[in-house]
Write a protein that holds these residues in place. Structure first.
Motif, PDB file in Angstrom:
ATOM      1  N   ARG A  70      -0.713 -12.207   3.748  1.00  0.00           N
ATOM      2  CA  ARG A  70      -0.997 -10.791   3.991  1.00  0.00           C
ATOM      3  C   ARG A  70      -0.450  -9.939   2.837  1.00  0.00           C
ATOM      4  O   ARG A  70       0.621 -10.191   2.312  1.00  0.00           O
ATOM      5  N   GLY A  71      -1.248  -8.976   2.451  1.00  0.00           N
ATOM      6  CA  GLY A  71      -0.810  -8.038   1.415  1.00  0.00           C
ATOM      7  C   GLY A  71      -0.635  -8.653   0.042  1.00  0.00           C
ATOM      8  O   GLY A  71      -0.004  -8.074  -0.835  1.00  0.00           O
ATOM      9  N   ILE A  72      -1.219  -9.854  -0.170  1.00  0.00           N
ATOM     10  CA  ILE A  72      -1.002 -10.539  -1.453  1.00  0.00           C
ATOM     11  C   ILE A  72      -1.663  -9.788  -2.624  1.00  0.00           C
ATOM     12  O   ILE A  72      -1.152  -9.770  -3.734  1.00  0.00           O
ATOM     13  N   TYR A  73      -2.787  -9.156  -2.338  1.00  0.00           N
ATOM     14  CA  TYR A  73      -3.444  -8.338  -3.364  1.00  0.00           C
ATOM     15  C   TYR A  73      -3.539  -6.901  -2.888  1.00  0.00           C
ATOM     16  O   TYR A  73      -4.089  -6.649  -1.804  1.00  0.00           O
ATOM     17  N   ARG A  74      -2.996  -5.984  -3.709  1.00  0.00           N
ATOM     18  CA  ARG A  74      -3.084  -4.552  -3.393  1.00  0.00           C
ATOM     19  C   ARG A  74      -3.533  -3.830  -4.645  1.00  0.00           C
ATOM     20  O   ARG A  74      -2.756  -3.650  -5.577  1.00  0.00           O
ATOM     21  N   LEU A  75      -4.792  -3.447  -4.646  1.00  0.00           N
ATOM     22  CA  LEU A  75      -5.350  -2.771  -5.813  1.00  0.00           C
ATOM     23  C   LEU A  75      -4.970  -1.297  -5.741  1.00  0.00           C
ATOM     24  O   LEU A  75      -5.214  -0.635  -4.731  1.00  0.00           O
ATOM     25  N   SER A  76      -4.352  -0.794  -6.834  1.00  0.00           N
ATOM     26  CA  SER A  76      -4.060   0.640  -6.859  1.00  0.00           C
ATOM     27  C   SER A  76      -4.620   1.223  -8.151  1.00  0.00           C
ATOM     28  O   SER A  76      -5.024   0.486  -9.062  1.00  0.00           O
ATOM     29  N   THR A 105     -12.073  -7.906  -0.560  1.00  0.00           N
ATOM     30  CA  THR A 105     -12.235  -8.179   0.875  1.00  0.00           C
ATOM     31  C   THR A 105     -10.866  -8.216   1.544  1.00  0.00           C
ATOM     32  O   THR A 105      -9.849  -8.432   0.902  1.00  0.00           O
ATOM     33  N   ARG A 106     -10.901  -8.025   2.827  1.00  0.00           N
ATOM     34  CA  ARG A 106      -9.699  -8.021   3.662  1.00  0.00           C
ATOM     35  C   ARG A 106      -9.319  -9.467   4.002  1.00  0.00           C
ATOM     36  O   ARG A 106     -10.195 -10.314   4.172  1.00  0.00           O
ATOM     37  N   ILE A 107      -8.006  -9.716   4.071  1.00  0.00           N
ATOM     38  CA  ILE A 107      -7.568 -11.009   4.622  1.00  0.00           C
ATOM     39  C   ILE A 107      -7.742 -10.874   6.135  1.00  0.00           C
ATOM     40  O   ILE A 107      -7.145 -10.002   6.758  1.00  0.00           O
ATOM     41  N   GLN A 108      -8.569 -11.731   6.707  1.00  0.00           N
ATOM     42  CA  GLN A 108      -8.947 -11.549   8.113  1.00  0.00           C
ATOM     43  C   GLN A 108      -7.999 -12.306   9.035  1.00  0.00           C
ATOM     44  O   GLN A 108      -8.158 -13.511   9.225  1.00  0.00           O
ATOM     45  N   ARG A 109      -7.076 -11.562   9.608  1.00  0.00           N
ATOM     46  CA  ARG A 109      -6.096 -12.152  10.526  1.00  0.00           C
ATOM     47  C   ARG A 109      -6.776 -12.989  11.609  1.00  0.00           C
ATOM     48  O   ARG A 109      -6.350 -14.091  11.942  1.00  0.00           O
ATOM     49  N   GLU A 110      -7.898 -12.452  12.139  1.00  0.00           N
ATOM     50  CA  GLU A 110      -8.563 -13.096  13.279  1.00  0.00           C
ATOM     51  C   GLU A 110      -9.233 -14.424  12.922  1.00  0.00           C
ATOM     52  O   GLU A 110      -9.593 -15.201  13.797  1.00  0.00           O
ATOM     53  N   ARG A 111      -9.424 -14.690  11.621  1.00  0.00           N
ATOM     54  CA  ARG A 111     -10.089 -15.943  11.236  1.00  0.00           C
ATOM     55  C   ARG A 111      -9.098 -17.022  10.772  1.00  0.00           C
ATOM     56  O   ARG A 111      -9.464 -18.172  10.593  1.00  0.00           O
ATOM     57  N   LEU A 112      -7.846 -16.631  10.513  1.00  0.00           N
ATOM     58  CA  LEU A 112      -6.872 -17.622  10.041  1.00  0.00           C
ATOM     59  C   LEU A 112      -6.400 -18.485  11.214  1.00  0.00           C
ATOM     60  O   LEU A 112      -6.368 -18.021  12.353  1.00  0.00           O
ATOM     61  N   PRO A 113      -6.021 -19.739  10.912  1.00  0.00           N
ATOM     62  CA  PRO A 113      -5.678 -20.664  12.007  1.00  0.00           C
ATOM     63  C   PRO A 113      -4.510 -20.177  12.859  1.00  0.00           C
ATOM     64  O   PRO A 113      -4.488 -20.392  14.058  1.00  0.00           O
ATOM     65  N   ASP A 114      -3.487 -19.529  12.251  1.00  0.00           N
ATOM     66  CA  ASP A 114      -2.370 -19.035  13.070  1.00  0.00           C
ATOM     67  C   ASP A 114      -1.659 -17.899  12.345  1.00  0.00           C
ATOM     68  O   ASP A 114      -1.927 -17.597  11.186  1.00  0.00           O
TER      69      ASP A 114
END
Lengths: 297, 150
Positions: free
Chosen positions: A232-238, A215-224
């Motif tokens: 952001r970008g903590i998990y990048r599956l390649s 799933t995407r880290i949802q910028r719009e749902r995080l408190p700030d």
């Protein structure tokens, strides 16, 4: 019997009812019919949506129905400040069912309580997204032949992700499912969602699972913004991560993706997210058919 | 060493006992007793075998409605209500947080629909000890320290 019922949370369905939706989706996958002829479905989207809205729209058209409603609330009474209550009251007088996406948690339950026609929750805030869950389950069953006794990894924003919450609820109905959660601590799955194994490294989980749900880290749902920058970008599956994955392992994602799955994964036999999204039309046709038209000629 | 304590006996009214220490002030607000013209007696930090320290509220000429007792259970889950008539205790019972709560409480989730539109709140009681409620609308579960009464 699902006819005339609302679907607000995946918890509204029993396992048998979920199976009924999945079986009907399978039958309707390449089907075009007139089950919704002379029927109108309201698509009330208070938030932006690409896949969910368009797959519902396609489903309505493929079953011979028509649609009403709005997208992002623009050009409607909502822009003038009309309450959800009044909007639902009006559309439930015009239409045979209402598909609702709303930014507030619990909006769909409130709508179902005041509507005279079935409400289908197409996402309410960070709460639930049951039709996404049904298509996730449809993808899991299509690729693995079953849902029970699978080992399933769920990666990303497990705290705010409504698709995750709905999916975990649904999987609890299937015996033997082992849940591996991969997230930063700040976005961990709330404890109230039952037993699960916690991991912080993606590499530890890949060889153990039949399904990897990203799933995407949802910028719009995080408190700030500061919170977002931390994760952001903590998990990048390649593709290079997948050398020890099980042959039949499939990667799912509710989409849109940002950078959590590198495009080089698309060409691997493990990628299934586009087929998963395509299954959304069949699942939504099944739901509309079962909630509105079932039992009619 | 347990000490005896004495507060005014009341002829008619209600004695609310086994209130958690310092929560009697919440009980005053909850029952609107600051606006009450009858005698209200407050005991704070009384010795209690079970609770260590407890509070107690006596209020004259007042009997509690069911809704008030439900509300009371949210801030004093172990409270006992003694009804006094003609200086005699005519009934004694423990409050109990109801299985379902309508109104009374505000959902602590700022994203909940009940915080943005006129929607009467509804909660299901998940656990009584410790007290844990779940919002019927947004499904957020919360404990008594996050609880805010309407």
């Amino acid at each position: 019997m699902l006819k005339n019922r609302s679907l607000v949370s995946i918890r509204d369905l029993t396992r048998a009812e979920i199976e009924q939706v999945l079986d009907t989706a399978q039958k309707l996958e390449n089907h075009r019919g007139r089950h919704l002829e002379h029927r109108q479905v309201a698509l009330l989207f208070y938030e932006a949506s690409t896949r969910t809205r368009n797959s519902f729209l396609t489903a309505v058209h493929q079953l011979g129905g028509t649609e009403a409603g709005f997208s992002s609330g623009e050009g409607s009474s909502v822009a003038k400040g009309e309450s959800l209550h009044d909007t639902i009251k009006m559309f439930s007088a015009y239409c045979d069912a209402i598909v609702l996406r709303h930014p507030r948690d619990g909006a769909a339950r409130w709508a179902a309580d005041i509507s005279d026609v079935p409400i289908i929750n197409a996402g309410d805030g960070k709460n639930q997204h049951p039709t996404q869950t049904l298509l996730d389950l449809y993808a899991i069953r299509s690729t693995q032949g079953r849902i029970e006794n699978l080992s399933i990894g769920i990666m990303g924003d497990l705290k705010y992700g409504r698709t995750v919450h709905s999916l975990v609820d649904a999987l609890s109905l299937y015996p033997g499912v082992q849940l591996h959660c991969i997230s930063p601590e700040s976005l961990a799955l709330p404890q109230s969602y039952g037993p699960h194994q916690i991991h912080h490294r993606l590499e530890d989980v890949i060889p153990q699972v039949d399904i990897l749900y990203c799933t995407r880290i949802q910028r719009e749902r995080l408190p700030d913004e500061a919170e977002y920058e931390k994760v952001r970008g903590i998990y990048r599956l390649s593709a290079s991560h997948l050398h020890n994955a099980r042959t039949h392992m499939r990667i799912l994602h509710p989409l849109p993706r940002v950078d959590e799955i590198h495009p080089d994964v698309d060409a691997t036999p493990h990628a299934y997210y586009f087929q998963q999204a395509a299954g959304g039309v069949a699942v939504r046709k099944a739901l509309l058919y079962l909630l509105i038209a079932q039992g009619e000629a | 060493m347990m000490r005896e304590y004495k507060v005014y006996r009341i002829e008619n009214g209600t004695v609310i006992d086994h209130i958690p220490h310092w929560n009697s002030l919440k009980v005053l607000d909850l029952l609107g007793l600051r606006q009450c013209h009858d005698l209200v007696t407050l005991g704070i930090g009384l010795d209690s075998k079970d609770m260590g320290r407890k509070d107690l509220v006596k209020v004259e000429n007042r009997e509690l409605s069911e809704e008030e007792m439900d509300k009371l259970a949210l801030v004093a889950p172990q409270a006992t209500i003694n009804l006094i008539r003609n200086s005699e205790r005519t009934s004694k019972h423990k409050v109990r947080v109801p299985d379902h709560i309508r109104g009374l409480v505000r959902c602590p989730n700022s994203g909940c629909i009940t915080r943005h539109e006129y929607v009467p709140t509804r909660f299901d009681t998940i656990s009584r000890d410790p007290l844990e409620l779940r919002c019927y609308y947004c499904n957020v579960q919360f404990r008594s320290d996050e609880l805010e009464l309407l």
